[in-house]
Design an enzyme around this catalytic site. Sequence first.
Site, PDB file in Angstrom:
ATOM      1  N   HIS A 177      -9.150  10.790   1.773  1.00  0.00           N
ATOM      2  CA  HIS A 177      -8.227   9.668   1.613  1.00  0.00           C
ATOM      3  C   HIS A 177      -6.890   9.937   2.300  1.00  0.00           C
ATOM      4  CE1 HIS A 177      -5.936   6.496  -0.695  1.00  0.00           C
ATOM      5  NE2 HIS A 177      -7.062   5.865  -0.445  1.00  0.00           N
ATOM      6  N   ASP A 189       0.772  17.146  19.676  1.00  0.00           N
ATOM      7  CA  ASP A 189       1.447  18.157  20.498  1.00  0.00           C
ATOM      8  C   ASP A 189       2.137  19.225  19.654  1.00  0.00           C
ATOM      9  OD1 ASP A 189       0.619  17.214  22.916  1.00  0.00           O
ATOM     10  OD2 ASP A 189       2.461  16.119  23.388  1.00  0.00           O
ATOM     11  N   LYS A 191       3.283   4.385  -1.243  1.00  0.00           N
ATOM     12  CA  LYS A 191       3.411   5.282  -2.391  1.00  0.00           C
ATOM     13  C   LYS A 191       4.725   6.042  -2.212  1.00  0.00           C
ATOM     14  CE  LYS A 191      -1.224   4.748  -1.737  1.00  0.00           C
ATOM     15  NZ  LYS A 191      -1.867   4.248  -0.505  1.00  0.00           N
ATOM     16  N   HIS A 206       0.818  -1.218   0.000  1.00  0.00           N
ATOM     17  CA  HIS A 206       0.000   0.000   0.000  1.00  0.00           C
ATOM     18  C   HIS A 206       0.850   1.265   0.000  1.00  0.00           C
ATOM     19  CE1 HIS A 206      -3.395   2.524   1.854  1.00  0.00           C
ATOM     20  NE2 HIS A 206      -3.861   2.090   0.702  1.00  0.00           N
ATOM     21  N   ASP A 238      17.430  10.081  -7.345  1.00  0.00           N
ATOM     22  CA  ASP A 238      18.856  10.271  -7.042  1.00  0.00           C
ATOM     23  C   ASP A 238      19.177  10.093  -5.562  1.00  0.00           C
ATOM     24  OD1 ASP A 238      19.363  10.749  -9.714  1.00  0.00           O
ATOM     25  OD2 ASP A 238      19.199  12.925  -9.525  1.00  0.00           O
ATOM     26  N   LYS A 286      -4.048  10.445   5.317  1.00  0.00           N
ATOM     27  CA  LYS A 286      -3.679   9.746   6.543  1.00  0.00           C
ATOM     28  C   LYS A 286      -2.594  10.577   7.229  1.00  0.00           C
ATOM     29  CE  LYS A 286      -4.110   6.572   2.935  1.00  0.00           C
ATOM     30  NZ  LYS A 286      -5.537   6.420   2.917  1.00  0.00           N
TER      31      LYS A 286
END
Length: 481
Positions: free
Chosen positions: A399, A406, A211, A209, A216, A401
């Site tokens: 979508h 703090d 991405k 899952h 470089d 996350k």
Amino acid sequence: MPRRTPCVSVPVAAVLAMLLLAVLAGCAITPPMPRADRPPPGRPTPSTGAVASQVTVTGHRGRLQHDEREQLLRRVGEQGSASLVQRQLAAMSSFGEVDLHAGNEARLLIDGPATFAAMFEAIDKARRTVLFESYIIEDIAISQRLAALLAKKRAEGVQVLLIYDALGSIGTDGSYFQSLRDAGVPTCAFNPVNPIKRPGYWDITHRDHRKILVVDREVAITGGINISAVYATGSFGRQRRQAPEGIKAEGWRDTQVQLRGPAAAALDDLVRETWAQQGCRGELPPVPPKPPSAARSTGQQLMRIVPSSPDDEFNRIYALLLTAIDASQRSVHLTMAYFAPGQDMIDALCEAAERGVDVRLVLPSVSDFSPVLHAGRSYYERLLKSGVKLYELQDAVLHAKTAVIDGVVSTVGSSNMDWRSFSGNNEVNAVVIGEDFGDAMARMFQRDLEASQAIEAAAWRKRPLFQRAKESLARLFEAWW
């Protein structure tokens, strides 16, 4: 074990097939949540020197010595809230060694257009390597542009490779990946659905899952955004769309982070590790040399790259979030696409709110997979009773996350707060330590709040009986989504 694979375009039939095959494979048992050895609350804040002894830090010149680490932590503390930084780093170390990376630049990329623009710019400037890993790569206009650019860089002598999840990209015609291979770009399907394509190993429920783009070994982009049509336009300022058409529309709300510096090397290593573990065809390119001093990032951000996999002894991302919430003193602000986190995480959120921490959650009002939406809502009454403030995003499919805790621990990644992310997927989150980046995260969170509707306890208690029934049923099968 059968659980939901969070995605934006996998056909329902494919998900059902995954569940059926998992049952036939003998995995039809409720999976355990990751280990939750929560440290006792109320521990005193450790000194800078003590924290410096508990972490390792890598910079442009290699690992820092203890006195260098101590000086670095003081500089991070000068951004503000030094005691909170120390407390949160000490909490992280309760689950083992904490590897940090110093001297990074970090920039938020909000929604698809900003992310794709940054990706194409980074790839276009590649001199040695481009490593790309994505759960979903759809055969659409943006991915055709990506393929053309990767082929162009390969023709210029840049070493390029691409990993995609076989289930996440199941709707993409094989000719798309074949065209890349014809251009000299090795491609690899993670855990092919057809077991014949990877003899000796087959786990339909174990998905990639992540991405990740790394250029470089110095510039990287990671987060929650797939190569999909739903990200073609931004999410803010859009008119409310009708469901269910709305959940298929362009303009999903998501977040990536672009980083430059030593933390990029950790993501580079992670892609190489996945390539090797999968036995992908095509030789890994040599690790690029470190850039000369004049070309190195002059950033001041302290970062941590936190990967997780079902093969790990415990889930590092789950541990990171749980301990950060337990250690929180001021605020816990989460924006989460799939929220069905299990009892320990709910307890941590409630306990934080009950001790006076400002706990706010931005959650979806619509979802591409409604069972997990209802499972998450089944916790609302308990959360609201404890003083947690809940909001549902109204103008786009959520979508993202992300979390900022703090104001000093910020995380952007691929991992949701649900069973699949915590126990079934390869995931990765980028964590930035310090108040400077935390301020940027706070501004983004406020923007999400303004596009959301608050959930009021009195009104929520009056929701229809049918809705309550859906929540109870979804909660019963929470571990299977």
